[in-house]
Design an enzyme around this catalytic site. Sequence first.
Site, PDB file in Angstrom:
ATOM      1  N   LYS A  16       6.860  14.490  -1.892  1.00 39.16           N
ATOM      2  CA  LYS A  16       6.302  15.116  -0.743  1.00 39.16           C
ATOM      3  C   LYS A  16       4.360  14.584  -1.294  1.00 39.16           C
ATOM      4  O   LYS A  16       3.718  14.817  -0.632  1.00 39.16           O
ATOM      5  CB  LYS A  16       6.239  16.204  -1.842  1.00 39.16           C
ATOM      6  N   ASP A  38      10.784  20.009   6.487  1.00 39.60           N
ATOM      7  CA  ASP A  38      11.262  21.139   5.959  1.00 39.60           C
ATOM      8  C   ASP A  38       9.681  21.396   5.296  1.00 39.60           C
ATOM      9  O   ASP A  38       8.669  20.796   5.244  1.00 39.60           O
ATOM     10  CB  ASP A  38      11.688  21.122   4.065  1.00 39.60           C
ATOM     11  N   ASP A  39       9.385  22.807   4.935  1.00 38.14           N
ATOM     12  CA  ASP A  39       8.424  23.320   4.286  1.00 38.14           C
ATOM     13  C   ASP A  39       7.152  22.979   4.936  1.00 38.14           C
ATOM     14  O   ASP A  39       6.081  22.111   4.952  1.00 38.14           O
ATOM     15  CB  ASP A  39       8.406  22.592   2.929  1.00 38.14           C
ATOM     16  N   TYR A  57      16.152  25.415   5.744  1.00 41.85           N
ATOM     17  CA  TYR A  57      17.433  24.370   5.511  1.00 41.85           C
ATOM     18  C   TYR A  57      18.243  25.155   4.304  1.00 41.85           C
ATOM     19  O   TYR A  57      18.897  23.973   3.535  1.00 41.85           O
ATOM     20  CB  TYR A  57      16.346  22.961   5.024  1.00 41.85           C
ATOM     21  N   TRP A 106      21.045  18.479   0.101  1.00 41.26           N
ATOM     22  CA  TRP A 106      19.938  18.171  -0.747  1.00 41.26           C
ATOM     23  C   TRP A 106      19.621  18.748  -1.544  1.00 41.26           C
ATOM     24  O   TRP A 106      20.234  20.085  -1.738  1.00 41.26           O
ATOM     25  CB  TRP A 106      18.864  18.284   0.829  1.00 41.26           C
ATOM     26  N   ASN A 160      18.991  20.830  -4.945  1.00 40.89           N
ATOM     27  CA  ASN A 160      17.887  20.883  -6.126  1.00 40.89           C
ATOM     28  C   ASN A 160      18.533  21.426  -7.002  1.00 40.89           C
ATOM     29  O   ASN A 160      16.833  21.600  -7.690  1.00 40.89           O
ATOM     30  CB  ASN A 160      16.888  21.604  -4.977  1.00 40.89           C
ATOM     31  N   ASP A 196      10.260  21.100 -10.001  1.00 41.19           N
ATOM     32  CA  ASP A 196       8.346  20.505  -9.102  1.00 41.19           C
ATOM     33  C   ASP A 196       8.055  22.055  -9.475  1.00 41.19           C
ATOM     34  O   ASP A 196       6.809  22.892  -9.489  1.00 41.19           O
ATOM     35  CB  ASP A 196       8.441  20.110  -8.549  1.00 41.19           C
TER      36      ASP A 196
END
Length: 457
Positions: free
Chosen positions: A45, A121-122, A169, A227, A229, A234
């Site tokens: 990111k 995303d985000d 997502y 994906w 996590n 983080d």
Amino acid sequence: MTPSRQFLSGVVEGFYGRPWTASQRTELFAWMRAWGLNTYLYAPKDDLKHRHLWRACYSEHEASELGALIRACRAAGITFVYALAPGLDPDFASPAGIAALEEKAGQLLRLGCTCFAALFDDIVASPASGLLDTGAAVVGPQVAFAHHLLGLQRHRDPAAELLFCPTPYCGRMAGPPTESTYLRQLGAALDPVIQVLWTGPEIISERIHPEDVAEVAAVLRRKPLIWDNLFANDYDLRRLYLGPYSGRPAALRDTVAGVLCNPNCEFAANFVPLRTFAAWATSPDYEATIAARAAWREWQPRWQIAGSFPGDSSLIPLTALELVGDCFHLPHLQGPRSSAWLEDFAWLCQTAPALWDGRLDRFVATGREVIDVFEKLTLLHDRELLHTFYRHLWELKEEAALLLGYVEWLRTGKPGGSYSSAEHRAGTFCGGLAAEFQRLLPMDRSGRFHHPTGASP
Ligand code: GDL
């Protein structure tokens, strides 16, 4: 549904924070190759040119580093996927945006990258409800962008693949998939060759079972590519996750297109997480506890410590390493010894010292072991490894020392009094400003926040 393809298994470097270095990535590729993982998704990111400045091409120096990375990845037999995250730019699908895409993708194609991802995303602030059911106005440009990118790739390689991360997502963001306008439109419009990323029921999913993905697979008209996590830290850098890959039954493999793990920001912390994940991905009879033990054993040679004399060295014992893995376990689960340690403390606090039995000894032994592991760690030859764990173990050994003092005071002290330790000065609390706010508005066990006065606002 798309025809069955190779099960994708690997790593997504997709976290917020300092991206990994070239040498860490080289080590990652060696691990992945040895462990049978096949895909690396480049999506840090905080690489400005991946997200905030996605239109900008890499400088000559950066391009030569990226080219070397792509070559190293491919030399290890791993597919390199470069992700573009253009969604913060409102005009990403305008003619100027598409021209920028052509230039940027052109640079990466020239560097040898043949697989891409488009991540959305985000990019919008989460509403208080958590639901992100955006509609056609959002889906259309994203699909157009992805299709244009796929076209550019296909020009080079007709079998090119593309990954896509939707704006909602996970289950929590999308709500029931059949009711999500966004997901239904996406499933219908997106070229079936494109794989859609999905983090499971939650952003950080404690478990992902086949039934958790069945509905979204039907709506997307393809198996989702997970994906994962589970090990990402983080969002809470005071934590590290060293526990084994868990909460995903073997049967999940048949219901998803693959799994890419987005792990701890601290590269060196990822050996056990990724080793156990690889065992899950490649063997039908995966068992988390056995896999964790095997992974620690495999990693132990890196944990060499200096002895009392020059040239004298030994390995940190396996039990001590496993205690570290137990104390820094999984986001939703403490390790077995840590759970027992916590329970023992709660029990000792509620029980008259005269009734304490072997639980005091067990409690004290664990506290002392934690302090001892920290002392051992400071002797590590591999200083990178030491500093990966330093802050975390420091905090824990300080707490262990406090608890040992407190329990000793309980055992010998007068009832009704209070305990003070030389290490704790009045008005100093761990965690700074954020922790002060957390004390004012704590989260309860069910993940809810209550108005601090107890009354409704
Ligand atoms: C996210 C981000 C990811 C981040 C992770 C954990 C996805 C698709 N995006 O929402 O970059 O590392 O949470 O904080 O997971």
